[in-house]
Write an enzyme that holds these catalytic residues in place. Structure first.
Site, short mmCIF file in Angstrom:
data_model
loop_
_atom_site.label_atom_id
_atom_site.label_comp_id
_atom_site.label_asym_id
_atom_site.label_seq_id
_atom_site.Cartn_x
_atom_site.Cartn_y
_atom_site.Cartn_z
N CYS A 88 0.84 -1.20 0.00
CA CYS A 88 0.00 0.00 0.00
C CYS A 88 0.87 1.25 0.00
O CYS A 88 1.82 1.36 0.77
CB CYS A 88 -0.91 -0.01 1.23
N CYS A 335 -12.74 16.71 13.28
CA CYS A 335 -12.58 15.73 12.21
C CYS A 335 -13.91 15.39 11.56
O CYS A 335 -13.99 14.46 10.75
CB CYS A 335 -11.89 14.47 12.73
#
Length: 376
Positions: A88, A335
């Site tokens: 990844c 967030c």
């Protein structure tokens, strides 16, 4: 960013993969402004905090799949089978460099990965946090004491494979639940805290500690709050949801009293370690951390208040306390822009005057927003 796993359909976690980074950032900023439009008023926006488009994550939460001797490290597919994501491109290079060595150790150890559909097996997760100094905190989440014993016996192999691992722990999580960890954490190394050096401030992370997963952007987030504080020159700063002290320690300066409040006693202990180190280098610092409920721990004279809540926001109780408090300014780091908008609606006496979009998670729709609120 190009990703072979995304192209092959093995992983679709990065929902914005293939979209140019500038487009991603512009779309995020547009959405934040739209959601907060009713509260904007005289709000002045600074340019967004950009992130590298790839290789930015300092923490990997890797699900262990496959079978004993042939584990996978990554995620599970829709059938509960392991999908290996060691290649990844989101992770910092120094973090990604630990994946193959850890994979070899686990393969040689022969511990059985936990099979979620069948509810059997032992090893559930490997969680690795990488510091700016190239050290790691490595956690193994296992199902039972047998798994703990197996990993303990493999500690020399882990240390040999990843010599930069400063902290190695085992979390015992016996229940079949959609949560990452259990209540029991066993530290196998002499060191139990990972130093995270951010310029002049060094934080210390324990196994359960929360820290922003994008180190570069975290530095910029704390620097923005510091600039606002230095302009306002408060004599007192109250940091609610302080965690390991990220905002509190960056806002500390001689002549300013800083108080951090956090429910986690482990995080408070780590923050105190950082505060002691800072005080040994800088005369005149006044920093206090205490364990308590951030929604209730608001002093009569809180000074500049900093809130950095989880996605659910600060909620009606704390919003009401802040609204009724004498605090002239609040730094709100969020967030979740939707709960941020809700909380602003519950504090009409505090208006946003400056704001900035903070792109902590490229390739996804997640976005952080930091606002400076001033008393009307």
């Amino acid at each position: 960013m190009q990703c072979d796993d995304f192209d092959a359909g093995r992983c679709r976690s990065c929902t914005l993969m293939g979209s140019p980074y500038d487009t991603q950032l512009a779309d995020k900023e547009r959405r934040v402004r739209e959601v907060l439009a009713a509260h904007a008023g005289a709000l002045q926006w600074s340019p967004p905090v950009r992130s590298p488009a790839s290789h930015f994550r300092n923490k990997a939460k890797l699900v262990v799949g496959g079978r004993a001797g042939r584990p996978t490290l990554g995620i599970l597919d829709e059938r509960g089978r392991g999908v290996d994501l060691r290649r990844c491109g989101l992770y910092e290079p120094g973090l990604a460099a630990t994946f193959d060595p850890l994979h070899r150790v686990l393969a040689e150890l022969g511990i059985e990965p936990y099979d979620v559909p069948a509810r059997r097996g032992e090893l559930k997760h490997v969680i690795v946090t990488h510091s700016p100094d190239g050290e790691q905190l490595v956690r193994f989440v296992v199902r039972s004491e047998a798994g703990l014993s197996a990993v303990r016996s493999a500690l020399p192999a882990v240390r040999a494979a990843v010599p930069s691992a400063r902290v190695v722990t085992v979390n015992v999580h016996p229940e079949h639940k959609a949560v990452l960890e259990g209540e029991t954490e066993v530290v196998l190394t002499d060191e139990g805290l990972l130093p995270m050096r951010l310029g002049e401030v060094t934080l210390h992370l324990g196994p359960r500690a929360f820290f922003q997963t994008n180190t570069w952007v975290a530095r910029e987030l704390y620097a923005q709050a510091r600039r606002w504080a230095d302009t306002l020159e408060p004599s007192v700063v109250t940091d609610l949801y302080c965690g390991v002290g990220g905002f509190a320690l960056h806002l500390a300066t001689p002549g300013r009293r800083v108080v951090g409040v956090e429910t986690s006693e482990e995080a408070v202990a780590a923050a105190r370690t950082s505060a002691r180190e800072m005080a040994s280098r800088t005369v005149g610092l006044d920093i206090t951390f205490r364990a308590g409920d951030a929604t209730r721990e608001l002093a009569d004279d809180p000074g500049l208040v900093v809130v950095n809540p989880p996605r659910r926001g600060i909620g009606p109780d704390l919003a009401a306390r802040l609204e009724a408090s004498p605090a002239s300014h609040v730094v709100y780091s969020s967030c979740n822009v939707d709960t941020l908008a809700r909380d602003l609606g519950a504090m009409p006496g505090l208006r946003p005057v400056e704001g900035r979009v903070v792109d902590m998670f490229p390739q996804t729709r997640h976005v952080e927003t930091v606002l400076l609120l001033a008393r009307r």
